[in-house]
Design a protein around this motif. Structure first.
Motif, PDB file in Angstrom:
ATOM      1  N   ALA A 264     -19.695 -18.124 -67.580  1.00  0.00           N
ATOM      2  CA  ALA A 264     -18.804 -18.365 -68.719  1.00  0.00           C
ATOM      3  C   ALA A 264     -18.717 -19.842 -69.050  1.00  0.00           C
ATOM      4  CB  ALA A 264     -17.412 -17.819 -68.406  1.00  0.00           C
ATOM      5  N   ALA A 265     -18.943 -20.685 -68.061  1.00  0.00           N
ATOM      6  CA  ALA A 265     -18.857 -22.128 -68.313  1.00  0.00           C
ATOM      7  C   ALA A 265     -19.911 -22.592 -69.301  1.00  0.00           C
ATOM      8  CB  ALA A 265     -19.009 -22.894 -67.003  1.00  0.00           C
ATOM      9  N   ALA A 266     -21.092 -21.953 -69.296  1.00  0.00           N
ATOM     10  CA  ALA A 266     -22.141 -22.342 -70.243  1.00  0.00           C
ATOM     11  C   ALA A 266     -21.701 -22.103 -71.673  1.00  0.00           C
ATOM     12  CB  ALA A 266     -23.423 -21.552 -69.951  1.00  0.00           C
ATOM     13  N   ARG A 267     -21.015 -20.971 -71.883  1.00  0.00           N
ATOM     14  CA  ARG A 267     -20.526 -20.683 -73.232  1.00  0.00           C
ATOM     15  C   ARG A 267     -19.452 -21.671 -73.643  1.00  0.00           C
ATOM     16  NH1 ARG A 267     -20.308 -15.933 -71.136  1.00  0.00           N
ATOM     17  NH2 ARG A 267     -18.046 -15.858 -71.264  1.00  0.00           N
ATOM     18  N   GLU A 309     -25.922 -23.832 -65.260  1.00  0.00           N
ATOM     19  CA  GLU A 309     -26.831 -24.739 -64.575  1.00  0.00           C
ATOM     20  C   GLU A 309     -26.272 -25.087 -63.204  1.00  0.00           C
ATOM     21  OE1 GLU A 309     -27.176 -28.493 -66.379  1.00  0.00           O
ATOM     22  OE2 GLU A 309     -28.943 -29.087 -65.252  1.00  0.00           O
ATOM     23  N   SER A 310     -27.140 -25.121 -62.207  1.00  0.00           N
ATOM     24  CA  SER A 310     -26.695 -25.473 -60.866  1.00  0.00           C
ATOM     25  C   SER A 310     -26.419 -26.960 -60.801  1.00  0.00           C
ATOM     26  CB  SER A 310     -27.774 -25.080 -59.860  1.00  0.00           C
ATOM     27  OG  SER A 310     -27.394 -25.465 -58.563  1.00  0.00           O
ATOM     28  N   ILE A 311     -25.175 -27.336 -60.546  1.00  0.00           N
ATOM     29  CA  ILE A 311     -24.780 -28.737 -60.442  1.00  0.00           C
ATOM     30  C   ILE A 311     -24.170 -28.924 -59.066  1.00  0.00           C
ATOM     31  CG2 ILE A 311     -23.364 -30.565 -61.445  1.00  0.00           C
ATOM     32  CD1 ILE A 311     -23.319 -28.951 -64.029  1.00  0.00           C
ATOM     33  N   SER A 312     -24.799 -29.749 -58.227  1.00  0.00           N
ATOM     34  CA  SER A 312     -24.342 -29.893 -56.851  1.00  0.00           C
ATOM     35  C   SER A 312     -22.935 -30.465 -56.772  1.00  0.00           C
ATOM     36  CB  SER A 312     -25.318 -30.795 -56.084  1.00  0.00           C
ATOM     37  OG  SER A 312     -25.385 -32.084 -56.683  1.00  0.00           O
ATOM     38  N   ALA A 348     -15.814 -17.429 -59.471  1.00  0.00           N
ATOM     39  CA  ALA A 348     -16.449 -18.529 -58.740  1.00  0.00           C
ATOM     40  C   ALA A 348     -17.646 -19.079 -59.504  1.00  0.00           C
ATOM     41  CB  ALA A 348     -16.871 -18.052 -57.349  1.00  0.00           C
ATOM     42  N   GLN A 349     -18.428 -18.182 -60.112  1.00  0.00           N
ATOM     43  CA  GLN A 349     -19.589 -18.616 -60.895  1.00  0.00           C
ATOM     44  C   GLN A 349     -19.151 -19.398 -62.122  1.00  0.00           C
ATOM     45  OE1 GLN A 349     -22.778 -18.144 -60.111  1.00  0.00           O
ATOM     46  NE2 GLN A 349     -23.636 -19.075 -61.951  1.00  0.00           N
ATOM     47  N   ALA A 350     -18.128 -18.900 -62.821  1.00  0.00           N
ATOM     48  CA  ALA A 350     -17.670 -19.560 -64.048  1.00  0.00           C
ATOM     49  C   ALA A 350     -17.000 -20.899 -63.766  1.00  0.00           C
ATOM     50  CB  ALA A 350     -16.700 -18.634 -64.801  1.00  0.00           C
ATOM     51  N   LEU A 351     -16.362 -21.033 -62.615  1.00  0.00           N
ATOM     52  CA  LEU A 351     -15.692 -22.290 -62.280  1.00  0.00           C
ATOM     53  C   LEU A 351     -16.683 -23.426 -62.084  1.00  0.00           C
ATOM     54  CD1 LEU A 351     -12.950 -21.094 -59.759  1.00  0.00           C
ATOM     55  CD2 LEU A 351     -12.520 -22.300 -61.905  1.00  0.00           C
ATOM     56  N   GLY A 352     -17.836 -23.140 -61.478  1.00  0.00           N
ATOM     57  CA  GLY A 352     -18.776 -24.206 -61.160  1.00  0.00           C
ATOM     58  C   GLY A 352     -18.332 -24.957 -59.910  1.00  0.00           C
ATOM     59  N   ILE A 353     -18.356 -24.265 -58.759  1.00  0.00           N
ATOM     60  CA  ILE A 353     -17.866 -24.827 -57.502  1.00  0.00           C
ATOM     61  C   ILE A 353     -18.708 -26.034 -57.092  1.00  0.00           C
ATOM     62  CG2 ILE A 353     -17.437 -24.332 -55.057  1.00  0.00           C
ATOM     63  CD1 ILE A 353     -15.597 -22.825 -56.978  1.00  0.00           C
ATOM     64  N   GLY A 354     -18.053 -27.074 -56.600  1.00  0.00           N
ATOM     65  CA  GLY A 354     -18.777 -28.254 -56.133  1.00  0.00           C
ATOM     66  C   GLY A 354     -17.847 -29.296 -55.568  1.00  0.00           C
ATOM     67  N   SER A 355     -18.408 -30.243 -54.828  1.00  0.00           N
ATOM     68  CA  SER A 355     -17.601 -31.227 -54.107  1.00  0.00           C
ATOM     69  C   SER A 355     -16.799 -32.123 -55.034  1.00  0.00           C
ATOM     70  CB  SER A 355     -18.503 -32.085 -53.217  1.00  0.00           C
ATOM     71  OG  SER A 355     -19.492 -32.742 -54.002  1.00  0.00           O
ATOM     72  N   ALA A 356     -17.296 -32.366 -56.253  1.00  0.00           N
ATOM     73  CA  ALA A 356     -16.563 -33.199 -57.207  1.00  0.00           C
ATOM     74  C   ALA A 356     -15.849 -32.364 -58.259  1.00  0.00           C
ATOM     75  CB  ALA A 356     -17.521 -34.182 -57.895  1.00  0.00           C
ATOM     76  N   GLY A 357     -15.911 -31.041 -58.120  1.00  0.00           N
ATOM     77  CA  GLY A 357     -15.259 -30.136 -59.056  1.00  0.00           C
ATOM     78  C   GLY A 357     -14.283 -29.234 -58.323  1.00  0.00           C
ATOM     79  N   ASN A 374     -11.921 -21.194 -46.000  1.00  0.00           N
ATOM     80  CA  ASN A 374     -11.076 -22.229 -46.582  1.00  0.00           C
ATOM     81  C   ASN A 374     -11.823 -23.052 -47.620  1.00  0.00           C
ATOM     82  OD1 ASN A 374     -12.578 -24.223 -45.177  1.00  0.00           O
ATOM     83  ND2 ASN A 374     -11.287 -23.985 -43.364  1.00  0.00           N
ATOM     84  N   LEU A 375     -11.212 -24.137 -48.059  1.00  0.00           N
ATOM     85  CA  LEU A 375     -11.748 -24.923 -49.173  1.00  0.00           C
ATOM     86  C   LEU A 375     -13.087 -25.587 -48.856  1.00  0.00           C
ATOM     87  CD1 LEU A 375      -8.403 -26.595 -50.273  1.00  0.00           C
ATOM     88  CD2 LEU A 375      -9.650 -24.847 -51.553  1.00  0.00           C
ATOM     89  N   LYS A 376     -13.292 -25.957 -47.616  1.00  0.00           N
ATOM     90  CA  LYS A 376     -14.509 -26.720 -47.289  1.00  0.00           C
ATOM     91  C   LYS A 376     -15.644 -25.844 -46.766  1.00  0.00           C
ATOM     92  CE  LYS A 376     -13.095 -28.016 -42.579  1.00  0.00           C
ATOM     93  NZ  LYS A 376     -12.787 -29.154 -41.687  1.00  0.00           N
ATOM     94  N   THR A 377     -15.437 -24.510 -46.727  1.00  0.00           N
ATOM     95  CA  THR A 377     -16.470 -23.639 -46.170  1.00  0.00           C
ATOM     96  C   THR A 377     -17.704 -23.578 -47.062  1.00  0.00           C
ATOM     97  OG1 THR A 377     -14.701 -22.282 -45.211  1.00  0.00           O
ATOM     98  CG2 THR A 377     -16.917 -21.346 -45.213  1.00  0.00           C
ATOM     99  N   TYR A 378     -17.496 -23.480 -48.392  1.00  0.00           N
ATOM    100  CA  TYR A 378     -18.631 -23.362 -49.321  1.00  0.00           C
ATOM    101  C   TYR A 378     -18.493 -24.386 -50.441  1.00  0.00           C
ATOM    102  CZ  TYR A 378     -19.206 -18.957 -46.864  1.00  0.00           C
ATOM    103  OH  TYR A 378     -19.367 -18.020 -45.894  1.00  0.00           O
ATOM    104  N   ALA A 379     -19.618 -25.055 -50.747  1.00  0.00           N
ATOM    105  CA  ALA A 379     -19.600 -26.141 -51.728  1.00  0.00           C
ATOM    106  C   ALA A 379     -20.404 -25.815 -52.977  1.00  0.00           C
ATOM    107  CB  ALA A 379     -20.126 -27.433 -51.101  1.00  0.00           C
ATOM    108  N   ASN A 380     -20.815 -24.548 -53.166  1.00  0.00           N
ATOM    109  CA  ASN A 380     -21.482 -24.166 -54.412  1.00  0.00           C
ATOM    110  C   ASN A 380     -21.184 -22.702 -54.702  1.00  0.00           C
ATOM    111  OD1 ASN A 380     -23.853 -22.377 -53.428  1.00  0.00           O
ATOM    112  ND2 ASN A 380     -24.047 -24.219 -52.156  1.00  0.00           N
TER     113      ASN A 380
END
Length: 706
Positions: A264-267, A309-312, A348-357, A374-380
């Protein structure tokens, strides 16, 4: 000959000197072009860490909110903050803005005609000062906004014919990049705009604009459609009598449209490019009282989504620390539990999970809550989606209150990946209704600065409402009882429609000020002198004073509550804290108070208010008594006032005309000079409305909670 050479040399010298002076004049004439901003522009929306901007006239308005004093939270209006600090007035002017780190508390105050609000904490702050450049710092003539769209204040230079040809050929050779024109423009401006170089390191960094490509680097699951078949009913789940209804355990087929909700973030990026908005995400068309399913949101928009798009680093426009409370009770059933997991994966996909997001963890609740990760378990987003698919249902009751208490005490810790500068958000998924009470746990969580959203699915039918433990539990749980923080979905098969609206709300950090402030965290009791010396006309003036104070607070069952006592020789409870739950109802009740007339027993009135009002105040509410009197009391006031103070009541005394100063000081909390006021005439009461509210807000972060 010699004289001629000397004259010639002297003439050349004068010419060079004149030329140098003219060049110096031209250099001096070059001035910084200061960009103009609107009154409602917030510092957090501008990427530049330091800039000078020009504010227009007329920014001194309550709708342009300001949070803090001297140091302001970044979602404050830049121009109104400058007026509050005294840098400019309502005629406008230039302001120098410097971004600094977030603070754990912002103190509200009333200054220069602007009342700023208190706030427990925020991720970024800013300072305002006179709009003059600092030595050695270059300032941009173009401001960059977090929407990746810059506001240009200078006209672009004319392009040469060669430039135009180059541009045309580039457009012909790569038409697929048209959708990213806006992002490219923002990136070019970011590279060419002068960047200030302050001596101290700024707390924020300017994110580089990224361009969406047509080739995704993440694998997006495709929807699998199956021919429609009649629903078959298996053995139903066991219902908990008198507590929760059981759900049917029908066919495991999934609604075809559900699996199509991805990226959804792409739209959102595409829509923002098309409309040229200055917001990171378009706010959904929420209005109070409007059902989400009446907004025209169509599932057809989701059938052919563009992949994310995959953004680290993640979506930097949505830096939040997020916990989902996942319903694992038996009432939800296995099939709906799978739909819930699919929904969380799509979010989770629409949010765009990442260390700076955004970072996201999940707690599953039933009889007892437990952390899945928890919050630090997954970074993408990809790893997070895979982990969600592996979650097994716990079973048990739907103890939401216990789960909220668990999250408040255990989830948002540094050891679990809490970043401190990012807003803490909890999204509670509820099938039907909770089997325990949520109001108290929710209030304590909000007091800790946690923003709570509720997503409720399939509310109780009329015949089932007798089994609901806590009626209107959503209104009692979410901040300010506003529909922004709650979404009701009629069916689990409609859940796919709320992926995008929920993401927009969670990422709308300007509205994530859900934790308690001085305006929504108190039980305020007015103790009003109705003695014969006041008179009917002056009594109406006192009621107007009471109304003017009350309307400044956010009134509801879960926010500030208002109560009133009138006294003469006797006392009368006009209305209690739990009598009215809306601001309009409270104001109407104040108007209906009738003048009593009689003697003046202020001490007895304080004791009565302590027993009838403040003894019934809710935990973690600040108990505030505002007493208005026009004369000396017939009884002692010091002993009842001291007892009230010892019970946690913060007392303000307002004296009029013949009120005794020594009694006003005895009634008031320490320091008395900040809690007692005197006016010579009833008509001057209005002058202390703002001062009283300012004092209440000033001590908000310093007084202990009861």
């Amino acid at each position: 000959m010699r004289a001629t050479v000397i004259a010639t040399f002297f003439g050349v010298f004068l010419t060079c000197t004149y030329t140098a002076k003219e060049a110096t004049k031209k250099t001096k004439k070059a001035k910084l072009y200061v960009p103009q901003i609107d009154c409602d522009v917030k510092a957090g929306k501008i990427i530049n860490p330091e800039f000078i901007a020009k504010c227009p006239p007329g920014c001194q308005d309550v709708k342009h909110r300001v949070y803090g004093t001297d140091i302001y939270a970044s979602f404050s209006s830049v121009c109104n903050a400058a007026i509050h600090s005294g840098i400019i007035d309502n005629t406008g002017g230039k302001v120098l803005v410097q971004k600094v780190a977030g603070h754990s508390g912002y103190r509200g105050s009333f200054s220069n005609g602007v009342r700023s609000l208190s706030l427990p904490r925020w991720r970024e702050s800013f300072l305002v000062s006179e709009g003059k450049p600092r030595k050695g710092v270059s300032y941009p003539s173009t401001l960059e906004y977090s929407s990746s769209k810059s506001t240009a204040v200078k006209s672009e230079p004319k392009k040469t014919e060669q430039d135009l040809k180059g541009t045309k050929s580039a457009d012909i050779s790569n038409t697929s990049e048209k959708a990213s024109d806006q992002g490219d423009t923002a990136r070019k401006e970011h590279q060419t705009t002068p960047v200030p170089t302050p001596g101290t390191e700024m707390a924020t960094t300017t994110p580089t604009a990224t361009t969406m490509t047509t080739e995704p680097s993440t694998t997006v699951p495709q929807p699998t459609t199956a021919p429609a078949a009649p629903r078959t009913t298996a053995a139903p789940a066991k219902a908990r009598p008198g507590l929760h209804r059981g759900r049917d355990m029908g066919s495991s087929s999934v609604h075809p449209a559900y699996a199509s909700v991805v990226a959804a973030a792409a739209r959102q990026v595409q829509a923002a490019q098309g409309r040229g908005q200055n917001t990171a995400m378009e706010i959904d068309s929420w209005k109070p009282g409007l059902s989400l399913f009446d907004t025209g949101f169509s599932s057809k928009e989701e059938l052919n989504p563009k992949p994310l798009e995959s953004i680290s680093q993640g979506n930097q426009n949505c830096k939040v620390d997020l916990s989902f409370l996942m319903d694992g009770s038996w009432s939800i059933g296995k099939r709906r539990f799978q739909l819930q997991k699919r929904f969380l994966g799509n979010v989770a996909q629409a949010l765009g999970i990442g260390s700076a997001g955004p970072l996201m963890g999940i707690v599953q609740y039933g009889d007892d809550p437990s952390t899945e990760f928890n919050l630090k378990t997954y970074a993408n987003s990809k790893d997070l989606r895979n982990a969600i698919e592996k979650i097994q249902q716990k079973g048990g009751l739907s103890n939401v209150g216990k789960a909220l208490s668990f999250v408040n005490k255990n989830f948002f810790l540094d050891a679990n990946g809490n970043r401190g500068g990012a807003p803490n958000v909890v999204v509670v998924m509820v099938d039907g209704w909770p089997t325990d009470r949520v109001e108290e746990a929710s209030r304590l969580a909000r007091e800790s600065g946690i923003n709570i959203f509720f997503v409720t699915v399939e509310a109780a039918a009329q015949s089932e409402k007798q089994n609901v433990v806590e009626p209107n539990f959503v209104d009692k749980a979410v901040c300010r009882t506003s529909g922004f923080y709650s979404i009701n979905v009629p069916s689990w098969f409609s859940l796919h429609k709320v992926v995008q609206p929920l993401v927009k709300r969670v990422c709308d950090t300007e509205r994530l000020a859900c934790s308690k402030t001085c305006l929504n965290a108190a039980d305020i009791g007015f103790v009003i002198d109705g003695s014969s010396s006041v008179g009917t006309g002056n009594f109406r003036t006192v009621l107007q004073f009471v109304a003017n104070i009350s309307k400044e607070f956010e009134i509801s069952d879960t926010d500030t509550r208002i109560g009133a006592v009138q006294y003469t020789y006797e006392q009368r409870l006009e209305f209690s804290f739990d009598k009215y739950s809306t601001k309009q109802d409270v104001l109407n009740a104040i108007k209906r108070i009738s003048y009593w007339s009689g003697g003046t027993s202020t001490g007895a009135a304080i004791s009565y208010a302590s027993e009838q009002l403040f003894s019934k105040s809710k935990p973690n509410k600040r108990k505030i008594m505002i007493l208005i009197t026009d004369g000396r009391s017939y009884d002692d006031v010091s002993v009842p006032a001291m007892a009230a103070h010892q019970n946690g009541v913060i007392a303000y005394s307002i004296g009029v005309a013949w009120a005794a100063p020594d009694e006003l000081e005895a009634i008031a909390s320490d320091p008395a000079k900040e809690h007692s006021f005197f006016v010579d005439d009833f008509d001057n009461l209005y002058r202390y409305v703002n001062q009283l509210i300012q004092n209440i807000c000033t001590e908000f972060n310093s007084q202990p909670r009861n």
